[in-house]
Design a protein around this motif. Structure first.
Motif, PDB file in Angstrom:
ATOM      1  N   ARG A  25       0.827  -1.202   0.000  1.00 43.60           N
ATOM      2  CA  ARG A  25       0.000   0.000   0.000  1.00 43.60           C
ATOM      3  C   ARG A  25       0.864   1.255   0.000  1.00 43.60           C
ATOM      4  NH1 ARG A  25      -3.128  -2.713   4.300  1.00 43.60           N
ATOM      5  NH2 ARG A  25      -4.942  -3.697   3.344  1.00 43.60           N
ATOM      6  N   THR A  26       0.330   2.292  -0.617  1.00 45.17           N
ATOM      7  CA  THR A  26       1.007   3.588  -0.551  1.00 45.17           C
ATOM      8  C   THR A  26       0.711   4.227   0.795  1.00 45.17           C
ATOM      9  OG1 THR A  26      -0.864   4.828  -1.440  1.00 45.17           O
ATOM     10  CG2 THR A  26       0.673   3.841  -3.033  1.00 45.17           C
ATOM     11  N   ARG A  27       1.433   5.301   1.072  1.00 51.15           N
ATOM     12  CA  ARG A  27       1.208   6.016   2.342  1.00 51.15           C
ATOM     13  C   ARG A  27      -0.223   6.537   2.407  1.00 51.15           C
ATOM     14  NH1 ARG A  27       1.351  11.116   4.411  1.00 51.15           N
ATOM     15  NH2 ARG A  27       2.202  11.351   6.522  1.00 51.15           N
ATOM     16  N   ASP A  28      -0.738   7.100   1.314  1.00 49.36           N
ATOM     17  CA  ASP A  28      -2.108   7.620   1.299  1.00 49.36           C
ATOM     18  C   ASP A  28      -3.127   6.509   1.534  1.00 49.36           C
ATOM     19  OD1 ASP A  28      -1.234  10.162   0.890  1.00 49.36           O
ATOM     20  OD2 ASP A  28      -1.641  10.202  -1.266  1.00 49.36           O
ATOM     21  N   GLU A  29      -2.890   5.351   0.944  1.00 49.82           N
ATOM     22  CA  GLU A  29      -3.805   4.222   1.140  1.00 49.82           C
ATOM     23  C   GLU A  29      -3.813   3.774   2.596  1.00 49.82           C
ATOM     24  OE1 GLU A  29      -3.620   2.079  -3.264  1.00 49.82           O
ATOM     25  OE2 GLU A  29      -2.149   1.558  -1.717  1.00 49.82           O
ATOM     26  N   ARG A  30      -2.635   3.764   3.210  1.00 48.67           N
ATOM     27  CA  ARG A  30      -2.566   3.380   4.628  1.00 48.67           C
ATOM     28  C   ARG A  30      -3.299   4.394   5.497  1.00 48.67           C
ATOM     29  NH1 ARG A  30       2.784   2.128   3.110  1.00 48.67           N
ATOM     30  NH2 ARG A  30       3.596   4.024   4.118  1.00 48.67           N
ATOM     31  N   GLU A  31      -3.149   5.680   5.173  1.00 44.94           N
ATOM     32  CA  GLU A  31      -3.839   6.716   5.945  1.00 44.94           C
ATOM     33  C   GLU A  31      -5.349   6.593   5.807  1.00 44.94           C
ATOM     34  OE1 GLU A  31      -2.631   8.971   8.153  1.00 44.94           O
ATOM     35  OE2 GLU A  31      -0.784   7.802   7.899  1.00 44.94           O
ATOM     36  N   MET A  32      -5.828   6.310   4.600  1.00 43.23           N
ATOM     37  CA  MET A  32      -7.267   6.163   4.394  1.00 43.23           C
ATOM     38  C   MET A  32      -7.804   4.906   5.078  1.00 43.23           C
ATOM     39  SD  MET A  32      -8.602   8.737   3.008  1.00 43.23           S
ATOM     40  CE  MET A  32      -7.389   9.757   3.893  1.00 43.23           C
ATOM     41  N   LEU A  33      -6.984   3.870   5.115  1.00 46.24           N
ATOM     42  CA  LEU A  33      -7.390   2.655   5.821  1.00 46.24           C
ATOM     43  C   LEU A  33      -7.543   2.935   7.308  1.00 46.24           C
ATOM     44  CD1 LEU A  33      -7.990  -0.363   5.651  1.00 46.24           C
ATOM     45  CD2 LEU A  33      -5.537  -0.790   5.935  1.00 46.24           C
ATOM     46  N   LYS A  34      -6.582   3.687   7.876  1.00 47.15           N
ATOM     47  CA  LYS A  34      -6.674   4.066   9.291  1.00 47.15           C
ATOM     48  C   LYS A  34      -7.899   4.942   9.540  1.00 47.15           C
ATOM     49  CE  LYS A  34      -2.570   5.817  10.038  1.00 47.15           C
ATOM     50  NZ  LYS A  34      -1.398   6.378  10.767  1.00 47.15           N
ATOM     51  N   LEU A  35      -8.168   5.862   8.611  1.00 46.37           N
ATOM     52  CA  LEU A  35      -9.326   6.737   8.752  1.00 46.37           C
ATOM     53  C   LEU A  35     -10.623   5.928   8.724  1.00 46.37           C
ATOM     54  CD1 LEU A  35     -10.719   9.481   8.887  1.00 46.37           C
ATOM     55  CD2 LEU A  35     -10.422   9.679   6.400  1.00 46.37           C
ATOM     56  N   GLU A  36     -10.709   4.984   7.803  1.00 47.61           N
ATOM     57  CA  GLU A  36     -11.919   4.153   7.728  1.00 47.61           C
ATOM     58  C   GLU A  36     -12.137   3.378   9.024  1.00 47.61           C
ATOM     59  OE1 GLU A  36     -13.759   0.365   5.228  1.00 47.61           O
ATOM     60  OE2 GLU A  36     -12.043   1.457   4.433  1.00 47.61           O
ATOM     61  N   LYS A  37     -11.075   2.808   9.552  1.00 49.69           N
ATOM     62  CA  LYS A  37     -11.190   2.065  10.807  1.00 49.69           C
ATOM     63  C   LYS A  37     -11.606   2.980  11.947  1.00 49.69           C
ATOM     64  CE  LYS A  37      -8.353  -1.244  11.834  1.00 49.69           C
ATOM     65  NZ  LYS A  37      -7.134  -2.032  12.158  1.00 49.69           N
ATOM     66  N   ARG A  38     -11.057   4.201  11.971  1.00 46.18           N
ATOM     67  CA  ARG A  38     -11.410   5.147  13.029  1.00 46.18           C
ATOM     68  C   ARG A  38     -12.883   5.551  12.938  1.00 46.18           C
ATOM     69  NH1 ARG A  38      -7.421   8.200  12.413  1.00 46.18           N
ATOM     70  NH2 ARG A  38      -8.234   9.956  11.209  1.00 46.18           N
ATOM     71  N   LEU A  39     -13.351   5.837  11.737  1.00 45.95           N
ATOM     72  CA  LEU A  39     -14.753   6.222  11.564  1.00 45.95           C
ATOM     73  C   LEU A  39     -15.687   5.090  11.981  1.00 45.95           C
ATOM     74  CD1 LEU A  39     -14.528   8.078   8.132  1.00 45.95           C
ATOM     75  CD2 LEU A  39     -14.991   9.125  10.354  1.00 45.95           C
ATOM     76  N   CYS A  40     -15.371   3.884  11.557  1.00 48.83           N
ATOM     77  CA  CYS A  40     -16.214   2.733  11.937  1.00 48.83           C
ATOM     78  C   CYS A  40     -16.175   2.499  13.444  1.00 48.83           C
ATOM     79  CB  CYS A  40     -15.755   1.481  11.190  1.00 48.83           C
ATOM     80  SG  CYS A  40     -16.120   1.478   9.419  1.00 48.83           S
ATOM     81  N   ARG A  41     -14.975   2.636  14.028  1.00 51.74           N
ATOM     82  CA  ARG A  41     -14.861   2.416  15.470  1.00 51.74           C
ATOM     83  C   ARG A  41     -15.645   3.464  16.249  1.00 51.74           C
ATOM     84  NH1 ARG A  41      -9.871   3.147  15.831  1.00 51.74           N
ATOM     85  NH2 ARG A  41      -9.867   5.252  16.699  1.00 51.74           N
ATOM     86  N   GLN A  42     -15.513   4.728  15.858  1.00 55.02           N
ATOM     87  CA  GLN A  42     -16.196   5.790  16.591  1.00 55.02           C
ATOM     88  C   GLN A  42     -17.711   5.713  16.418  1.00 55.02           C
ATOM     89  OE1 GLN A  42     -14.143   9.202  14.967  1.00 55.02           O
ATOM     90  NE2 GLN A  42     -12.631   9.224  16.609  1.00 55.02           N
ATOM     91  N   MET A  43     -18.170   5.412  15.201  1.00 53.32           N
ATOM     92  CA  MET A  43     -19.617   5.248  15.026  1.00 53.32           C
ATOM     93  C   MET A  43     -20.120   4.040  15.790  1.00 53.32           C
ATOM     94  SD  MET A  43     -21.984   4.768  11.603  1.00 53.32           S
ATOM     95  CE  MET A  43     -21.885   6.455  11.029  1.00 53.32           C
TER      96      MET A  43
END
Length: 313
Positions: A25-43
């Motif tokens: 994965r690229t750095r941007d892809e890793r950041e978006m993956l972390k963001l997706e996990k954070r959004l799902c976790r917080q919701m």
């Protein structure tokens, strides 16, 4: 059966990494993956904390065409696919007949997504423009009109819950608007009964930072539709309060998080509302109270980390 916090804490797990794995994965892809996990976790955490969704629920997801409501539907669909209980989602948009409104955008998006949806067409725009003088705030009347229509639509669609896209920053802005202009300590709860008592209104994005929603909307390339009513008003008090909060966060990182935590840690005995605490009949008990006032002590608050660090450097 309801969605417990323990159930929801597993819902943000991302599917298998695939052939390339993390290293591919690229750095941007890793950041978006972390963001997706954070959004799902917080919701998921908000849903679990406030028991927002239960087995058999039919949830009407209000979709305006803005970044927040797109993200609301997007993440709810992700959680629905992994949830241990069954519940239904139906996306609803109110087409208020604003001039230039691209009526085809949302139906095309929702059809491609494969989600059940309903477009309700009501010319509230003309009503608002006719009744509100030019330059005056339209939000109050617009909100009342939308509310009545959406309650009717929820009833017709057989929904028992209504999901709105308000996030953490919206909740704090509402608190300060009521504090500054309404003379009330009142916010925007994550879950409440609708005005007519018929539905439960939920805000699954209650724990989510608006900056994350901006980033997610850009990543997902949502077809954003601007609002020509509230979105075009530059003199709104809400916008001014929002800028005040952003300025505080820039100058004092972590302040928004602290203020939001305070909304969940209310001590009625240390405010001044006699309807919440019986001050008139208060008498000595002879028993120590961990929440008791240190009447002769000076107020002391922890020094923020950033201040401590600069003082010691």
């Amino acid at each position: 059966m309801n969605l417990a916090v323990s159930d929801l804490q597993t819902l943000h797990d991302v599917p298998a990494q695939g052939a390339h794995g993390r290293a591919g994965r690229t750095r941007d892809e890793r950041e978006m993956l972390k963001l997706e996990k954070r959004l799902c976790r917080q919701m998921g955490q908000a849903i679990g904390d406030y028991n927002m969704v239960e087995a058999g629920d039919r949830v009407m997801v209000c979709l305006s065409g803005g970044k927040d409501s797109y993200a609301l539907l997007d993440i709810l669909l992700k959680l629905q696919a992994r949830a241990p209980v069954r519940f239904e989602l139906v996306a609803v948009n109110l087409d208020q007949k604003q001039p230039g409104f691209p009526a085809e955008v949302l139906p095309n998006y929702l059809q491609e997504l494969g989600v059940e949806f309903h477009i309700e067409t009501q010319d509230t725009y003309s009503i608002v423009k006719a009744k509100i003088p030019e330059g005056k705030t339209t939000c109050s009347l617009c909100s009342r009109l939308r509310r009545g229509i959406l309650y009717r639509v929820a009833r017709e669609l057989g929904c028992n819950k209504i999901a709105l896209g308000h996030h953490r920053d919206d909740i704090l802005q509402t608190f300060f608007l009521n504090l500054f202009f309404g003379g009330k300590l009142k916010g925007m709860p994550a879950k409440l009964t609708s005005d007519n008592g018929e539905f439960i209104v939920i805000r699954p994005l209650a724990y989510v930072d608006e900056r994350d929603l901006v980033a997610w909307a850009e990543h997902r390339a949502f077809p954003i539709i601007p609002c020509n009513l509230c979105g075009s008003q530059e003199n709104l008090q809400r916008k001014q309060v929002g800028e005040m909060l952003r300025d505080w966060q820039r100058r004092h990182p972590g302040r928004i998080e602290t203020m939001f935590t305070a909304l969940q840690n209310v001590v009625p005995s240390h405010l001044m509302d006699g309807t919440l605490h019986d001050f008139r009949n208060l008498k000595p008990t002879g028993v120590a109270d961990v929440l008791g006032d240190k009447a002769f002590d000076e107020d002391h608050f922890p020094t923020p980390f950033s201040v401590r660090r600069s003082a010691s450097s």
